[in-house]
Design a protein around this motif. Structure first.
Motif, PDB file in Angstrom:
ATOM      1  N   THR A 148       0.814  -1.223   0.000  1.00 29.91           N
ATOM      2  CA  THR A 148       0.000   0.000   0.000  1.00 29.91           C
ATOM      3  C   THR A 148       0.843   1.266   0.000  1.00 29.91           C
ATOM      4  OG1 THR A 148      -0.141  -0.193   2.417  1.00 29.91           O
ATOM      5  CG2 THR A 148      -1.951  -1.123   1.119  1.00 29.91           C
ATOM      6  N   GLY A 149       2.165   1.122  -0.103  1.00 26.21           N
ATOM      7  CA  GLY A 149       3.033   2.291  -0.219  1.00 26.21           C
ATOM      8  C   GLY A 149       3.162   3.109   1.038  1.00 26.21           C
ATOM      9  N   VAL A 150       3.115   2.506   2.213  1.00 35.72           N
ATOM     10  CA  VAL A 150       3.233   3.222   3.484  1.00 35.72           C
ATOM     11  C   VAL A 150       4.716   3.342   3.846  1.00 35.72           C
ATOM     12  CG1 VAL A 150       2.612   3.258   5.921  1.00 35.72           C
ATOM     13  CG2 VAL A 150       1.005   2.356   4.215  1.00 35.72           C
ATOM     14  N   GLU A 151       5.181   4.572   4.081  1.00 37.33           N
ATOM     15  CA  GLU A 151       6.554   4.772   4.508  1.00 37.33           C
ATOM     16  C   GLU A 151       6.707   4.351   5.969  1.00 37.33           C
ATOM     17  OE1 GLU A 151       7.850   8.711   3.851  1.00 37.33           O
ATOM     18  OE2 GLU A 151       7.483   8.685   1.674  1.00 37.33           O
ATOM     19  N   HIS A 152       7.780   3.600   6.248  1.00 38.12           N
ATOM     20  CA  HIS A 152       8.001   3.125   7.616  1.00 38.12           C
ATOM     21  C   HIS A 152       9.476   2.833   7.813  1.00 38.12           C
ATOM     22  CE1 HIS A 152       7.475  -0.503   5.135  1.00 38.12           C
ATOM     23  NE2 HIS A 152       8.281  -1.099   5.984  1.00 38.12           N
ATOM     24  N   ASN A 153       9.875   2.767   9.056  1.00 33.85           N
ATOM     25  CA  ASN A 153      11.247   2.437   9.441  1.00 33.85           C
ATOM     26  C   ASN A 153      11.347   0.936   9.655  1.00 33.85           C
ATOM     27  OD1 ASN A 153      13.741   2.087  10.651  1.00 33.85           O
ATOM     28  ND2 ASN A 153      13.619   4.007  11.795  1.00 33.85           N
ATOM     29  N   LYS A 154      12.079   0.242   8.798  1.00 31.86           N
ATOM     30  CA  LYS A 154      12.144  -1.218   8.880  1.00 31.86           C
ATOM     31  C   LYS A 154      12.798  -1.685  10.172  1.00 31.86           C
ATOM     32  CE  LYS A 154      14.271  -2.225   5.083  1.00 31.86           C
ATOM     33  NZ  LYS A 154      14.837  -3.070   3.994  1.00 31.86           N
ATOM     34  N   GLN A 155      13.793  -0.950  10.655  1.00 32.33           N
ATOM     35  CA  GLN A 155      14.486  -1.361  11.876  1.00 32.33           C
ATOM     36  C   GLN A 155      13.586  -1.269  13.109  1.00 32.33           C
ATOM     37  OE1 GLN A 155      15.970   0.482   9.485  1.00 32.33           O
ATOM     38  NE2 GLN A 155      17.373  -1.161   8.836  1.00 32.33           N
ATOM     39  N   ARG A 156      12.636  -0.348  13.120  1.00 31.79           N
ATOM     40  CA  ARG A 156      11.786  -0.149  14.304  1.00 31.79           C
ATOM     41  C   ARG A 156      10.364  -0.673  14.119  1.00 31.79           C
ATOM     42  NH1 ARG A 156      11.556   5.921  15.592  1.00 31.79           N
ATOM     43  NH2 ARG A 156      10.457   5.065  17.404  1.00 31.79           N
ATOM     44  N   LEU A 157      10.073  -1.263  12.968  1.00 32.45           N
ATOM     45  CA  LEU A 157       8.691  -1.613  12.652  1.00 32.45           C
ATOM     46  C   LEU A 157       8.080  -2.561  13.668  1.00 32.45           C
ATOM     47  CD1 LEU A 157       6.248  -1.628  10.790  1.00 32.45           C
ATOM     48  CD2 LEU A 157       7.365  -3.422   9.432  1.00 32.45           C
ATOM     49  N   HIS A 158       8.837  -3.539  14.125  1.00 25.96           N
ATOM     50  CA  HIS A 158       8.269  -4.574  14.988  1.00 25.96           C
ATOM     51  C   HIS A 158       8.447  -4.268  16.467  1.00 25.96           C
ATOM     52  CE1 HIS A 158       7.538  -6.844  11.382  1.00 25.96           C
ATOM     53  NE2 HIS A 158       8.811  -6.811  11.056  1.00 25.96           N
ATOM     54  N   LYS A 159       8.799  -3.049  16.799  1.00 27.56           N
ATOM     55  CA  LYS A 159       8.787  -2.615  18.191  1.00 27.56           C
ATOM     56  C   LYS A 159       7.386  -2.103  18.524  1.00 27.56           C
ATOM     57  CE  LYS A 159      13.687  -1.420  18.256  1.00 27.56           C
ATOM     58  NZ  LYS A 159      14.050  -2.602  19.063  1.00 27.56           N
ATOM     59  N   VAL A 160       6.924  -2.409  19.737  1.00 23.03           N
ATOM     60  CA  VAL A 160       5.517  -2.157  20.093  1.00 23.03           C
ATOM     61  C   VAL A 160       5.181  -0.673  19.992  1.00 23.03           C
ATOM     62  CG1 VAL A 160       3.783  -2.409  21.902  1.00 23.03           C
ATOM     63  CG2 VAL A 160       5.545  -4.159  21.617  1.00 23.03           C
ATOM     64  N   GLY A 161       6.028   0.186  20.568  1.00 17.67           N
ATOM     65  CA  GLY A 161       5.723   1.618  20.575  1.00 17.67           C
ATOM     66  C   GLY A 161       5.649   2.208  19.174  1.00 17.67           C
ATOM     67  N   TYR A 162       6.610   1.857  18.324  1.00 15.29           N
ATOM     68  CA  TYR A 162       6.621   2.410  16.971  1.00 15.29           C
ATOM     69  C   TYR A 162       5.444   1.897  16.158  1.00 15.29           C
ATOM     70  CZ  TYR A 162       8.134   3.507  12.241  1.00 15.29           C
ATOM     71  OH  TYR A 162       8.188   3.971  10.946  1.00 15.29           O
ATOM     72  N   PHE A 163       5.072   0.643  16.348  1.00 14.46           N
ATOM     73  CA  PHE A 163       3.975   0.071  15.560  1.00 14.46           C
ATOM     74  C   PHE A 163       2.658   0.781  15.879  1.00 14.46           C
ATOM     75  CE2 PHE A 163       0.562  -3.000  14.865  1.00 14.46           C
ATOM     76  CZ  PHE A 163       0.819  -3.402  13.567  1.00 14.46           C
TER      77      PHE A 163
END
Length: 297
Positions: A148-163
């Motif tokens: 869907t073309g969502v910009e995100h930080n791959k390194q922090r994606l699976h951290k609870v707060g960032y998600f």
């Protein structure tokens, strides 16, 4: 001595009882339950040796029959198939073939570890399943965001707060994928909690306490390196600082290579022993083809 071959299935067990001369004393079929095994074992002559092929059902049958026989042996399925291959094949014939291999000492026996070790290996296999599911769900979350073309930080994606921050503040997240992202995140958290509980239970296990104590005497660095330490056993181990640790990892890798080579050589030799005439005919056919083709071809 009486030799008993078992052909084990999910609901039934076919058996064949033979003496040292190969004469059949009894054969038939019973249900794959502890109650029927107890009734059946009382009717068999003694002394007796029992053999069966390694399957998913072998463990509990092996443990149940071990006190009631002189020996209980488990055969390697691939090697047994190469030795006892036959055109006609059914449960009755398979049980007889296993009994023949047992009495003639042709049974390719495989090692059965203790029940305690098998129980702990079952826990490790379940943990491995959980880790695989976690990785799959994390990849699915990343895939949904990329689709869907969502910009995100791959390194922090699976951290609870960032998600949670990503879902609440990023307007690029399409409403149709929000439920899927939440379900995926919940699944990841459940798998993480279960995996942590399994590892904690193994660390507190009295049987493994001494082994863990010895492993903790090795000095480790902070850098983690993934190494394959055995057949089908992929683990992420910290890389040791000192020379003894390096030698340990090299020995584990070398052991894996030797195990693979031994398995390949054993399978090839067993096949050649099982089909010597076929190999000779293949060589003769190849020689005749070369002669017919002539030297100029």
């Amino acid at each position: 001595m009486y030799f008993i071959g078992l052909d084990v299935h999910k609901k039934t067990i076919s058996y064949c009882v033979k003496d040292a001369a190969g004469q059949v004393h009894r054969e038939g079929k019973i249900g794959s339950t502890r109650r029927e095994l107890d009734c059946w074992i009382k009717t068999l002559p003694q002394p007796r040796t029992i053999a069966m092929e390694a399957t998913i059902f072998t463990g509990w049958i092996y443990d149940h029959l071990l006190p009631h026989a002189e020996k209980v042996k488990v055969a390697h399925p691939l090697m047994l198939r190469a030795i006892a291959a036959a055109k006609k094949k059914n449960d009755k014939i398979d049980a007889g073939k296993i009994a023949d291999c047992l009495r003639c000492d042709f049974l390719p026996e495989c090692h059965m570890v203790s029940t305690e070790i098998r129980d702990r290996r079952r826990i490790l296999r379940y943990r491995h399943l959980l880790v695989r599911q976690m990785v799959q769900m994390k990849n699915r979350v990343s895939g949904l965001l990329m689709e869907t073309g969502v910009e995100h930080n791959k390194q922090r994606l699976h951290k609870v707060g960032y998600f949670h921050e990503l879902l609440s503040t990023n307007q690029e997240v399409h409403p149709c994928i929000r439920p899927l992202l939440k379900i995926s995140r919940e699944t990841i958290e459940r798998c993480q909690k279960t995996e942590y509980a399994l590892v904690s239970s193994l660390q507190r296990d009295p049987m493994l306490a001494e082994r863990i104590k010895r492993l903790r005497t090795i000095s480790w660095s902070w850098a983690n390196h993934c190494t394959d330490v055995g057949p089908g056993d992929r683990r992420c181990l910290p890389f040791p600082d000192h020379q003894a640790g390096h030698q340990l990892l090299r020995a584990l890798r070398r052991r894996k290579e030797l195990c693979r080579q031994d398995d390949a050589n054993a399978s090839f030799q067993t096949t050649q022993q099982a089909y010597p005439a076929r190999a000779d005919r293949s060589c003769e056919a190849g020689a005749e083809t070369e002669l017919r083709a002539g030297p100029g071809s």
